[in-house]
Design a protein around this motif. Structure first.
Motif, PDB file in Angstrom:
ATOM      1  N   PRO A  14     -48.637 -31.346 -22.634  1.00  0.00           N
ATOM      2  CA  PRO A  14     -47.718 -31.113 -21.510  1.00  0.00           C
ATOM      3  C   PRO A  14     -46.421 -31.910 -21.634  1.00  0.00           C
ATOM      4  O   PRO A  14     -45.351 -31.420 -21.275  1.00  0.00           O
ATOM      5  CB  PRO A  14     -48.541 -31.568 -20.296  1.00  0.00           C
ATOM      6  N   GLU A  15     -46.515 -33.129 -22.175  1.00  0.00           N
ATOM      7  CA  GLU A  15     -45.319 -33.959 -22.321  1.00  0.00           C
ATOM      8  C   GLU A  15     -44.350 -33.357 -23.330  1.00  0.00           C
ATOM      9  O   GLU A  15     -43.130 -33.301 -23.089  1.00  0.00           O
ATOM     10  CB  GLU A  15     -45.710 -35.370 -22.753  1.00  0.00           C
ATOM     11  N   ALA A  16     -44.871 -32.886 -24.466  1.00  0.00           N
ATOM     12  CA  ALA A  16     -44.017 -32.297 -25.490  1.00  0.00           C
ATOM     13  C   ALA A  16     -43.388 -30.990 -25.003  1.00  0.00           C
ATOM     14  O   ALA A  16     -42.213 -30.727 -25.254  1.00  0.00           O
ATOM     15  CB  ALA A  16     -44.831 -32.054 -26.762  1.00  0.00           C
ATOM     16  N   ILE A  17     -44.180 -30.183 -24.303  1.00  0.00           N
ATOM     17  CA  ILE A  17     -43.662 -28.913 -23.760  1.00  0.00           C
ATOM     18  C   ILE A  17     -42.552 -29.198 -22.756  1.00  0.00           C
ATOM     19  O   ILE A  17     -41.484 -28.558 -22.784  1.00  0.00           O
ATOM     20  CB  ILE A  17     -44.795 -28.110 -23.094  1.00  0.00           C
ATOM     21  N   GLU A  18     -42.758 -30.155 -21.876  1.00  0.00           N
ATOM     22  CA  GLU A  18     -41.761 -30.456 -20.848  1.00  0.00           C
ATOM     23  C   GLU A  18     -40.478 -31.018 -21.455  1.00  0.00           C
ATOM     24  O   GLU A  18     -39.369 -30.693 -20.982  1.00  0.00           O
ATOM     25  CB  GLU A  18     -42.343 -31.445 -19.838  1.00  0.00           C
ATOM     26  N   THR A  19     -40.602 -31.842 -22.488  1.00  0.00           N
ATOM     27  CA  THR A  19     -39.409 -32.391 -23.140  1.00  0.00           C
ATOM     28  C   THR A  19     -38.542 -31.285 -23.711  1.00  0.00           C
ATOM     29  O   THR A  19     -37.315 -31.256 -23.511  1.00  0.00           O
ATOM     30  CB  THR A  19     -39.809 -33.367 -24.261  1.00  0.00           C
ATOM     31  N   ARG A  20     -39.164 -30.332 -24.411  1.00  0.00           N
ATOM     32  CA  ARG A  20     -38.414 -29.214 -24.983  1.00  0.00           C
ATOM     33  C   ARG A  20     -37.919 -28.277 -23.881  1.00  0.00           C
ATOM     34  O   ARG A  20     -36.841 -27.692 -23.996  1.00  0.00           O
ATOM     35  CB  ARG A  20     -39.278 -28.440 -25.970  1.00  0.00           C
ATOM     36  N   ARG A  21     -38.686 -28.114 -22.829  1.00  0.00           N
ATOM     37  CA  ARG A  21     -38.250 -27.241 -21.731  1.00  0.00           C
ATOM     38  C   ARG A  21     -36.953 -27.763 -21.118  1.00  0.00           C
ATOM     39  O   ARG A  21     -36.008 -27.011 -20.885  1.00  0.00           O
ATOM     40  CB  ARG A  21     -39.351 -27.158 -20.663  1.00  0.00           C
ATOM     41  N   ARG A  22     -36.903 -29.064 -20.854  1.00  0.00           N
ATOM     42  CA  ARG A  22     -35.692 -29.655 -20.290  1.00  0.00           C
ATOM     43  C   ARG A  22     -34.522 -29.546 -21.264  1.00  0.00           C
ATOM     44  O   ARG A  22     -33.382 -29.283 -20.860  1.00  0.00           O
ATOM     45  CB  ARG A  22     -35.941 -31.118 -19.928  1.00  0.00           C
ATOM     46  N   ALA A  23     -34.809 -29.744 -22.555  1.00  0.00           N
ATOM     47  CA  ALA A  23     -33.748 -29.659 -23.561  1.00  0.00           C
ATOM     48  C   ALA A  23     -33.164 -28.255 -23.620  1.00  0.00           C
ATOM     49  O   ALA A  23     -31.938 -28.075 -23.709  1.00  0.00           O
ATOM     50  CB  ALA A  23     -34.291 -30.067 -24.932  1.00  0.00           C
ATOM     51  N   LEU A  24     -34.024 -27.233 -23.571  1.00  0.00           N
ATOM     52  CA  LEU A  24     -33.535 -25.857 -23.604  1.00  0.00           C
ATOM     53  C   LEU A  24     -32.742 -25.525 -22.349  1.00  0.00           C
ATOM     54  O   LEU A  24     -31.693 -24.870 -22.422  1.00  0.00           O
ATOM     55  CB  LEU A  24     -34.709 -24.886 -23.763  1.00  0.00           C
ATOM     56  N   GLU A  25     -33.218 -25.975 -21.207  1.00  0.00           N
ATOM     57  CA  GLU A  25     -32.508 -25.698 -19.958  1.00  0.00           C
ATOM     58  C   GLU A  25     -31.096 -26.285 -19.993  1.00  0.00           C
ATOM     59  O   GLU A  25     -30.123 -25.614 -19.615  1.00  0.00           O
ATOM     60  CB  GLU A  25     -33.295 -26.256 -18.780  1.00  0.00           C
ATOM     61  N   GLU A  26     -30.974 -27.503 -20.457  1.00  0.00           N
ATOM     62  CA  GLU A  26     -29.653 -28.128 -20.550  1.00  0.00           C
ATOM     63  C   GLU A  26     -28.782 -27.423 -21.577  1.00  0.00           C
ATOM     64  O   GLU A  26     -27.566 -27.251 -21.373  1.00  0.00           O
ATOM     65  CB  GLU A  26     -29.798 -29.610 -20.899  1.00  0.00           C
ATOM     66  N   ALA A  27     -29.384 -27.011 -22.698  1.00  0.00           N
ATOM     67  CA  ALA A  27     -28.621 -26.329 -23.739  1.00  0.00           C
ATOM     68  C   ALA A  27     -28.104 -24.980 -23.252  1.00  0.00           C
ATOM     69  O   ALA A  27     -26.969 -24.587 -23.567  1.00  0.00           O
ATOM     70  CB  ALA A  27     -29.483 -26.147 -24.987  1.00  0.00           C
ATOM     71  N   LEU A  28     -28.904 -24.256 -22.486  1.00  0.00           N
ATOM     72  CA  LEU A  28     -28.469 -22.968 -21.950  1.00  0.00           C
ATOM     73  C   LEU A  28     -27.364 -23.149 -20.914  1.00  0.00           C
ATOM     74  O   LEU A  28     -26.402 -22.368 -20.874  1.00  0.00           O
ATOM     75  CB  LEU A  28     -29.661 -22.231 -21.342  1.00  0.00           C
ATOM     76  N   LYS A  29     -27.492 -24.152 -20.094  1.00  0.00           N
ATOM     77  CA  LYS A  29     -26.442 -24.418 -19.110  1.00  0.00           C
ATOM     78  C   LYS A  29     -25.133 -24.786 -19.807  1.00  0.00           C
ATOM     79  O   LYS A  29     -24.047 -24.353 -19.388  1.00  0.00           O
ATOM     80  CB  LYS A  29     -26.877 -25.536 -18.160  1.00  0.00           C
ATOM     81  N   GLU A  30     -25.229 -25.569 -20.868  1.00  0.00           N
ATOM     82  CA  GLU A  30     -24.032 -25.969 -21.600  1.00  0.00           C
ATOM     83  C   GLU A  30     -23.403 -24.772 -22.313  1.00  0.00           C
ATOM     84  O   GLU A  30     -22.169 -24.617 -22.316  1.00  0.00           O
ATOM     85  CB  GLU A  30     -24.371 -27.068 -22.597  1.00  0.00           C
ATOM     86  N   ALA A  31     -24.222 -23.916 -22.938  1.00  0.00           N
ATOM     87  CA  ALA A  31     -23.691 -22.730 -23.612  1.00  0.00           C
ATOM     88  C   ALA A  31     -22.985 -21.811 -22.624  1.00  0.00           C
ATOM     89  O   ALA A  31     -21.909 -21.268 -22.925  1.00  0.00           O
ATOM     90  CB  ALA A  31     -24.820 -21.979 -24.323  1.00  0.00           C
ATOM     91  N   THR A  32     -23.569 -21.649 -21.444  1.00  0.00           N
ATOM     92  CA  THR A  32     -22.950 -20.811 -20.417  1.00  0.00           C
ATOM     93  C   THR A  32     -21.662 -21.441 -19.912  1.00  0.00           C
ATOM     94  O   THR A  32     -20.661 -20.741 -19.689  1.00  0.00           O
ATOM     95  CB  THR A  32     -23.932 -20.596 -19.250  1.00  0.00           C
ATOM     96  N   ARG A  33     -21.667 -22.756 -19.744  1.00  0.00           N
ATOM     97  CA  ARG A  33     -20.455 -23.448 -19.304  1.00  0.00           C
ATOM     98  C   ARG A  33     -19.338 -23.274 -20.321  1.00  0.00           C
ATOM     99  O   ARG A  33     -18.179 -23.003 -19.952  1.00  0.00           O
ATOM    100  CB  ARG A  33     -20.743 -24.935 -19.103  1.00  0.00           C
ATOM    101  N   LEU A  34     -19.668 -23.396 -21.610  1.00  0.00           N
ATOM    102  CA  LEU A  34     -18.671 -23.246 -22.660  1.00  0.00           C
ATOM    103  C   LEU A  34     -18.123 -21.824 -22.699  1.00  0.00           C
ATOM    104  O   LEU A  34     -16.914 -21.617 -22.876  1.00  0.00           O
ATOM    105  CB  LEU A  34     -19.279 -23.613 -24.015  1.00  0.00           C
ATOM    106  N   ALA A  35     -19.007 -20.834 -22.554  1.00  0.00           N
ATOM    107  CA  ALA A  35     -18.559 -19.443 -22.562  1.00  0.00           C
ATOM    108  C   ALA A  35     -17.632 -19.155 -21.382  1.00  0.00           C
ATOM    109  O   ALA A  35     -16.580 -18.522 -21.535  1.00  0.00           O
ATOM    110  CB  ALA A  35     -19.764 -18.502 -22.537  1.00  0.00           C
ATOM    111  N   ASP A  36     -18.019 -19.624 -20.198  1.00  0.00           N
ATOM    112  CA  ASP A  36     -17.185 -19.415 -19.012  1.00  0.00           C
ATOM    113  C   ASP A  36     -15.841 -20.131 -19.150  1.00  0.00           C
ATOM    114  O   ASP A  36     -14.787 -19.592 -18.778  1.00  0.00           O
ATOM    115  CB  ASP A  36     -17.910 -19.900 -17.756  1.00  0.00           C
ATOM    116  N   ALA A  37     -15.860 -21.356 -19.680  1.00  0.00           N
ATOM    117  CA  ALA A  37     -14.623 -22.112 -19.837  1.00  0.00           C
ATOM    118  C   ALA A  37     -13.689 -21.431 -20.836  1.00  0.00           C
ATOM    119  O   ALA A  37     -12.474 -21.351 -20.621  1.00  0.00           O
ATOM    120  CB  ALA A  37     -14.937 -23.540 -20.277  1.00  0.00           C
ATOM    121  N   ALA A  38     -14.252 -20.939 -21.936  1.00  0.00           N
ATOM    122  CA  ALA A  38     -13.427 -20.255 -22.933  1.00  0.00           C
ATOM    123  C   ALA A  38     -12.786 -19.000 -22.355  1.00  0.00           C
ATOM    124  O   ALA A  38     -11.650 -18.653 -22.683  1.00  0.00           O
ATOM    125  CB  ALA A  38     -14.279 -19.899 -24.148  1.00  0.00           C
ATOM    126  N   ALA A  39     -13.513 -18.326 -21.464  1.00  0.00           N
ATOM    127  CA  ALA A  39     -13.006 -17.107 -20.840  1.00  0.00           C
ATOM    128  C   ALA A  39     -12.080 -17.400 -19.667  1.00  0.00           C
ATOM    129  O   ALA A  39     -11.559 -16.463 -19.042  1.00  0.00           O
ATOM    130  CB  ALA A  39     -14.177 -16.232 -20.386  1.00  0.00           C
TER     131      ALA A  39
END
Length: 244
Positions: free
Chosen positions: A209-234
């Motif tokens: 559960p600890e390893a799954i949660e660590t990667r889950r949080r990492a993916l969530e932050e990465a997706l938010k950052e990718a979306t932020r970058l796409a919106d900012a570029a546009a």
């Protein structure tokens, strides 16, 4: 048959579904061809393309519409996980002309544990596809939400298949957020469009559960950052509801 029932029957017919899929596919082509697009982070895709193994492409549910276009960015077979909901089936048919294949299934609803949505079969198919070197696209906050919150299922898939996860997003300078649970983004033609690929996230080495949660949080932050970058570029303020 009362007029209301007749209208509902027509809207739920196979003809209406095919018409809806054709219109959606046409709109995707229109937006893509009538806009100028740039791909940010292409090197991350190229690095994964060079590997024999497959990878998972993750993106938010509200950025679903234009994702079939990125199919041309990889020589690998591309599958997309979709639910059995009628709207999802229409979207699947709309994306099929772009060369996207589909795996049908859905995560279980904890409120309806007795309802089989093909989740186990879909998981097995996704693992097999990834181990065969294909790409599997998922919306880790779908199909029910909460919006922009990664569910653990995609991390478990990565662990079982030993596949990295590529966080992705796109945005356009013109478009509108719809009044849906995920604030679905409908892009407009004649835009400046941007696809963004973030750095791949490695699968957890164990299924704790600890390893799954660590990667889950990492993916969530990465997706938010990718979306932020796409919106900012546009030139789009995050969450701004506008056409131009």
């Amino acid at each position: 048959m009362p007029l209301r029932r007749l209208s509902r029957a027509i809207l739920r017919s196979r003809f209406a579904a095919r018409l809806g899929a054709a219109l959606a596919a046409g709109y995707i082509r229109l937006v893509h061809r009538a806009s100028r697009w740039e791909f940010l982070g292409r090197e991350h895709v190229e690095a994964l393309n060079a590997r024999r193994e497959g990878f998972i492409l993750a993106f938010w549910h509200n950025r679903l519409l234009m994702t079939p276009v990125v199919r041309r960015q990889t020589p690998k077979r591309v599958f997309m996980l979709i639910s059995r909901h009628r709207d999802a089936q229409i979207m699947a048919e709309a994306a099929r002309p772009f060369g996207v294949e589909f795996i049908c299934g859905s995560t279980a609803n904890p409120k309806k544990p007795d309802k089989n949505k093909g989740g186990a079969a879909a998981l097995a198919q996704m693992i097999a596809a990834l181990k065969d070197g294909a790409v599997v696209g998922v919306t880790p906050d779908g199909p029910r939400g909460p919006a922009e919150q990664v569910q653990a299922g995609v991390i478990r898939l990565a662990h079982y298949a030993g596949a990295p996860i590529l966080p992705g997003a796109w945005s356009t300078s013109r478009g509108r957020f719809l009044n849906t649970w995920d604030r679905f983004f409908l892009p407009a033609p004649f835009s400046r469009g941007y696809f963004v690929a973030g750095a791949p996230i490695d699968p957890p080495t164990d299924g704790s559960p600890e390893a799954i949660e660590t990667r889950r949080r990492a993916l969530e932050e990465a997706l938010k950052e990718a979306t932020r970058l796409a919106d900012a570029a546009a030139g789009r303020a995050r969450g701004a509801d506008r056409i131009g």
